[in-house]
Design a protein around this motif. Structure first.
Motif, short mmCIF file in Angstrom:
data_model
loop_
_atom_site.label_atom_id
_atom_site.label_comp_id
_atom_site.label_asym_id
_atom_site.label_seq_id
_atom_site.Cartn_x
_atom_site.Cartn_y
_atom_site.Cartn_z
N GLN A 37 -12.70 -5.41 -2.94
CA GLN A 37 -11.97 -4.45 -2.35
C GLN A 37 -11.87 -4.86 -0.61
N GLN A 41 -7.15 -1.34 0.64
CA GLN A 41 -6.77 -1.69 -0.53
C GLN A 41 -7.47 -1.16 -1.67
N GLY A 42 -7.10 -1.22 -2.77
CA GLY A 42 -7.79 -0.76 -3.99
C GLY A 42 -8.39 -1.94 -4.32
N PRO A 43 -9.72 -1.54 -5.33
CA PRO A 43 -10.40 -3.00 -5.78
C PRO A 43 -9.52 -3.70 -6.61
N LYS B 2 3.31 -5.51 -6.37
CA LYS B 2 2.25 -5.01 -7.12
C LYS B 2 2.69 -4.41 -8.40
N LEU B 88 -8.00 6.78 -5.84
CA LEU B 88 -7.43 5.72 -6.28
C LEU B 88 -6.88 5.86 -7.75
N PHE B 102 -5.81 -1.39 -10.09
CA PHE B 102 -5.80 -0.08 -8.91
C PHE B 102 -4.72 -0.02 -8.03
N GLY B 103 -4.45 1.15 -7.81
CA GLY B 103 -3.45 1.33 -6.43
C GLY B 103 -4.28 1.14 -5.33
N ALA B 104 -3.48 1.16 -4.41
CA ALA B 104 -4.26 0.78 -3.03
C ALA B 104 -4.99 2.06 -2.57
N GLY B 105 -4.91 3.18 -3.06
CA GLY B 105 -5.43 4.33 -2.65
C GLY B 105 -4.97 5.32 -1.74
#
Lengths: 117, 112
Positions: A37, A41-43, B2, B88, B102-105
């Protein structure tokens, strides 16, 4: 233990050095996952193990990254010739069986914060 | 581009308000849809998961999946300051259940 544990919690190294990051999954969990991560950003998936074997290593960015799980429990993520771009939080997760037919809950550890100077 | 897109926020709401979060995705093979909550310097924690399309409710949390629009949502009712965290979205499909995308959150701040 109660949850996934990762050591060290923080690691500072110099560019070009070798590092090892350790993950202890929840007791009895046979599937283990590594994610990375970056800030904001997300993991990002790296690799996942079913028992001792890597079931999917498609996320490893290049041959500097390698992971092992020799006895089907503890896993080590190894990074050779570290680069500044490797700086991130490395997360480990585990799940009970790593089913091939449905999605299991992945339980995450707190991560190892790697900083490459 | 993405495969999973999520607005990073921050999203600031007053205590008691409804928090609305969403993600879009491009891969129609995704079948499992999850929402994780991540507090600062902690690992992600699973909140909700949904298989295929539909709604799921758990306490103050409602997850919705619209596969036709490739759009998922999470609603948090009666938000509390303790809900302040990064949320997330994550997805997976049958060819590789272990590989969560995953999305970026989205960072959520609930103010008292």
């Amino acid at each position: 233990g109660a949850g996934v544990s990762q050591t060290p919690s923080n690691k500072v190294t110099e560019k070009g050095k070798y590092v090892e990051l350790r993950c202890d999954p929840i007791s009895g969990h046979t599937a283990l996952y590594w994610y990375r991560q970056s800030l904001g950003q997300g993991p990002e998936f790296l690799i996942y193990f079913q028992g001792t074997g890597a079931a999917d290593d498609s996320g490893l960015p290049n041959d500097r990254f390698f992971a092992v799980r020799p006895e089907g429990s503890v896993s080590t993520l190894k990074i050779q010739r570290t680069e500044r771009g490797d700086s991130a939080v490395y997360l480990c997760a585990s799940s009970s069986r790593g089913s091939r037919s449905y999605q299991e809950t992945q339980y995450f550890g707190p991560g190892t914060r790697l900083l490459v100077l | 581009q993405k495969e999973v897109e999520q607005d990073p926020g921050p999203l600031s709401v007053p205590e008691g308000a409804i928090v609305s979060l969403n993600c879009t995705y491009s891969n129609s093979a995704f079948q499992y849809f999850m929402w994780y909550r991540q507090y600062s310097r902690k690992g992600p924690e699973l909140l909700m998961y949904t298989y295929s399309s539909g709604n799921k409710e758990d306490g103050r949390f409602t997850a919705q999946v619209d596969k036709s629009s490739k759009y998922i949502s999470l609603f948090i009712r009666d938000s509390q300051p303790s809900d302040s965290a990064t949320y997330l979205c994550a997805m997976s499909h049958g060819d590789s259940w272990g590989k969560l995308q995953f999305g970026a959150g989205t960072q959520v701040v609930v103010t008292p």
